[in-house]
Design a protein around this motif. Structure first.
Motif, PDB file in Angstrom:
ATOM      1  N   ALA A  23       0.858  -1.185   0.000  1.00 20.66           N
ATOM      2  CA  ALA A  23       0.000   0.000   0.000  1.00 20.66           C
ATOM      3  C   ALA A  23       0.897   1.239   0.000  1.00 20.66           C
ATOM      4  O   ALA A  23       1.925   1.280   0.675  1.00 20.66           O
ATOM      5  CB  ALA A  23      -0.921  -0.007   1.212  1.00 20.66           C
ATOM      6  N   SER A  24       0.519   2.235  -0.752  1.00 18.84           N
ATOM      7  CA  SER A  24       1.308   3.455  -0.853  1.00 18.84           C
ATOM      8  C   SER A  24       1.580   4.033   0.537  1.00 18.84           C
ATOM      9  O   SER A  24       0.675   4.168   1.351  1.00 18.84           O
ATOM     10  CB  SER A  24       0.562   4.479  -1.717  1.00 18.84           C
ATOM     11  N   GLY A  25       2.853   4.317   0.830  1.00 22.57           N
ATOM     12  CA  GLY A  25       3.232   4.897   2.109  1.00 22.57           C
ATOM     13  C   GLY A  25       3.539   3.881   3.186  1.00 22.57           C
ATOM     14  O   GLY A  25       3.833   4.243   4.318  1.00 22.57           O
ATOM     15  N   GLN A  26       3.485   2.599   2.878  1.00 25.46           N
ATOM     16  CA  GLN A  26       3.751   1.557   3.872  1.00 25.46           C
ATOM     17  C   GLN A  26       5.211   1.090   3.770  1.00 25.46           C
ATOM     18  O   GLN A  26       6.095   1.897   3.952  1.00 25.46           O
ATOM     19  CB  GLN A  26       2.755   0.409   3.710  1.00 25.46           C
ATOM     20  N   ASP A  27       5.460  -0.183   3.465  1.00 24.02           N
ATOM     21  CA  ASP A  27       6.837  -0.689   3.388  1.00 24.02           C
ATOM     22  C   ASP A  27       7.638   0.065   2.331  1.00 24.02           C
ATOM     23  O   ASP A  27       7.084   0.574   1.351  1.00 24.02           O
ATOM     24  CB  ASP A  27       6.844  -2.183   3.044  1.00 24.02           C
ATOM     25  N   LYS A  28       8.946   0.124   2.556  1.00 22.74           N
ATOM     26  CA  LYS A  28       9.857   0.787   1.622  1.00 22.74           C
ATOM     27  C   LYS A  28      10.586  -0.276   0.805  1.00 22.74           C
ATOM     28  O   LYS A  28      11.137  -1.238   1.347  1.00 22.74           O
ATOM     29  CB  LYS A  28      10.893   1.637   2.374  1.00 22.74           C
ATOM     30  N   PHE A  29      10.599  -0.071  -0.509  1.00 25.81           N
ATOM     31  CA  PHE A  29      11.244  -1.003  -1.419  1.00 25.81           C
ATOM     32  C   PHE A  29      12.376  -0.282  -2.148  1.00 25.81           C
ATOM     33  O   PHE A  29      12.253   0.896  -2.480  1.00 25.81           O
ATOM     34  CB  PHE A  29      10.230  -1.563  -2.423  1.00 25.81           C
ATOM     35  N   LYS A  30      13.466  -1.006  -2.370  1.00 30.10           N
ATOM     36  CA  LYS A  30      14.614  -0.455  -3.082  1.00 30.10           C
ATOM     37  C   LYS A  30      14.937  -1.333  -4.278  1.00 30.10           C
ATOM     38  O   LYS A  30      14.484  -2.481  -4.368  1.00 30.10           O
ATOM     39  CB  LYS A  30      15.838  -0.379  -2.158  1.00 30.10           C
ATOM     40  N   ILE A  31      15.755  -0.788  -5.173  1.00 24.80           N
ATOM     41  CA  ILE A  31      16.251  -1.547  -6.312  1.00 24.80           C
ATOM     42  C   ILE A  31      17.763  -1.388  -6.367  1.00 24.80           C
ATOM     43  O   ILE A  31      18.281  -0.266  -6.301  1.00 24.80           O
ATOM     44  CB  ILE A  31      15.573  -1.122  -7.633  1.00 24.80           C
ATOM     45  N   ALA A  32      18.456  -2.514  -6.420  1.00 23.03           N
ATOM     46  CA  ALA A  32      19.917  -2.538  -6.495  1.00 23.03           C
ATOM     47  C   ALA A  32      20.317  -3.106  -7.850  1.00 23.03           C
ATOM     48  O   ALA A  32      19.653  -4.005  -8.379  1.00 23.03           O
ATOM     49  CB  ALA A  32      20.491  -3.395  -5.368  1.00 23.03           C
ATOM     50  N   LEU A  33      21.400  -2.581  -8.408  1.00 24.32           N
ATOM     51  CA  LEU A  33      21.884  -3.008  -9.720  1.00 24.32           C
ATOM     52  C   LEU A  33      23.041  -3.989  -9.587  1.00 24.32           C
ATOM     53  O   LEU A  33      23.883  -3.847  -8.693  1.00 24.32           O
ATOM     54  CB  LEU A  33      22.349  -1.782 -10.518  1.00 24.32           C
ATOM     55  N   TYR A  34      23.106  -4.957 -10.513  1.00 24.88           N
ATOM     56  CA  TYR A  34      24.115  -6.008 -10.460  1.00 24.88           C
ATOM     57  C   TYR A  34      24.796  -6.211 -11.807  1.00 24.88           C
ATOM     58  O   TYR A  34      24.197  -5.983 -12.861  1.00 24.88           O
ATOM     59  CB  TYR A  34      23.482  -7.328 -10.019  1.00 24.88           C
ATOM     60  N   THR A  35      26.033  -6.691 -11.737  1.00 18.34           N
ATOM     61  CA  THR A  35      26.808  -6.999 -12.933  1.00 18.34           C
ATOM     62  C   THR A  35      26.436  -8.386 -13.458  1.00 18.34           C
ATOM     63  O   THR A  35      25.727  -9.146 -12.801  1.00 18.34           O
ATOM     64  CB  THR A  35      28.319  -6.989 -12.630  1.00 18.34           C
ATOM     65  N   SER A  36      26.976  -8.741 -14.606  1.00 21.90           N
ATOM     66  CA  SER A  36      26.717 -10.059 -15.195  1.00 21.90           C
ATOM     67  C   SER A  36      27.340 -11.184 -14.383  1.00 21.90           C
ATOM     68  O   SER A  36      27.040 -12.353 -14.620  1.00 21.90           O
ATOM     69  CB  SER A  36      27.232 -10.097 -16.636  1.00 21.90           C
TER      70      SER A  36
END
Length: 145
Positions: A23-36
């Motif tokens: 739900a908007s404003g609840q848990d925080k999500f992140k995105i991490a970038l990875y190599t091959s």
């Protein structure tokens, strides 16, 4: 080593246990970038620094916060949408990414591994992850019966 696009198996179980709140404003999500060199797939259970792209410009270890546009349901498909995420002033090459939950109850739990289909590069510029439209057939995270 390989990155395979998949919803994390552990996430499926944790979702049924109420450990993720989109739900908007609840848990925080992140995105991490990875190599091959990274191995990300349905067996990935949590964020890891191994084979993550190096710090550069606005990108730092752990990646960046995602803006969650909330949840919706249509045609019997529940879905969540994130705003596109850009990192500026970067020089990097990424093969894929990991969406993960940084809330206290989830403790960096993996949500989904993303395979970019090949190395994607930015040189002294902007690296943008574009999420698909939040439709019942294209949303990045969707549940149907």
């Amino acid at each position: 080593m390989a990155i395979t696009q998949a919803i994390a198996n552990s996430f499926k179980k944790e979702l049924l246990e109420g450990q993720h709140n989109f739900a908007s404003g609840q848990d925080k999500f992140k995105i991490a970038l990875y190599t091959s060199s990274a191995t990300l797939n349905s067996a990935t259970t949590s964020f890891t620094t191994g084979n993550q792209v190096a710090n550069t410009g606005q990108y730092t270890s752990g990646g960046g916060l995602l803006v969650n546009s909330g949840t919706s349901i249509s045609a019997g498909v529940a879905r969540v949408d994130f705003a596109d995420r850009s990192f500026t002033g970067v020089t990097l090459t990424a093969r894929g990414a990991l969406i993960y939950n940084t809330s206290a109850t989830a403790t960096n739990a993996a949500v989904a591994a993303l395979d970019f289909g090949g190395d994607k590069t930015a040189t002294s510029g902007v690296f943008t992850i574009q999420f698909p439209a939040p439709t019942s057939t294209a949303a990045i995270l969707r549940i149907s019966g």
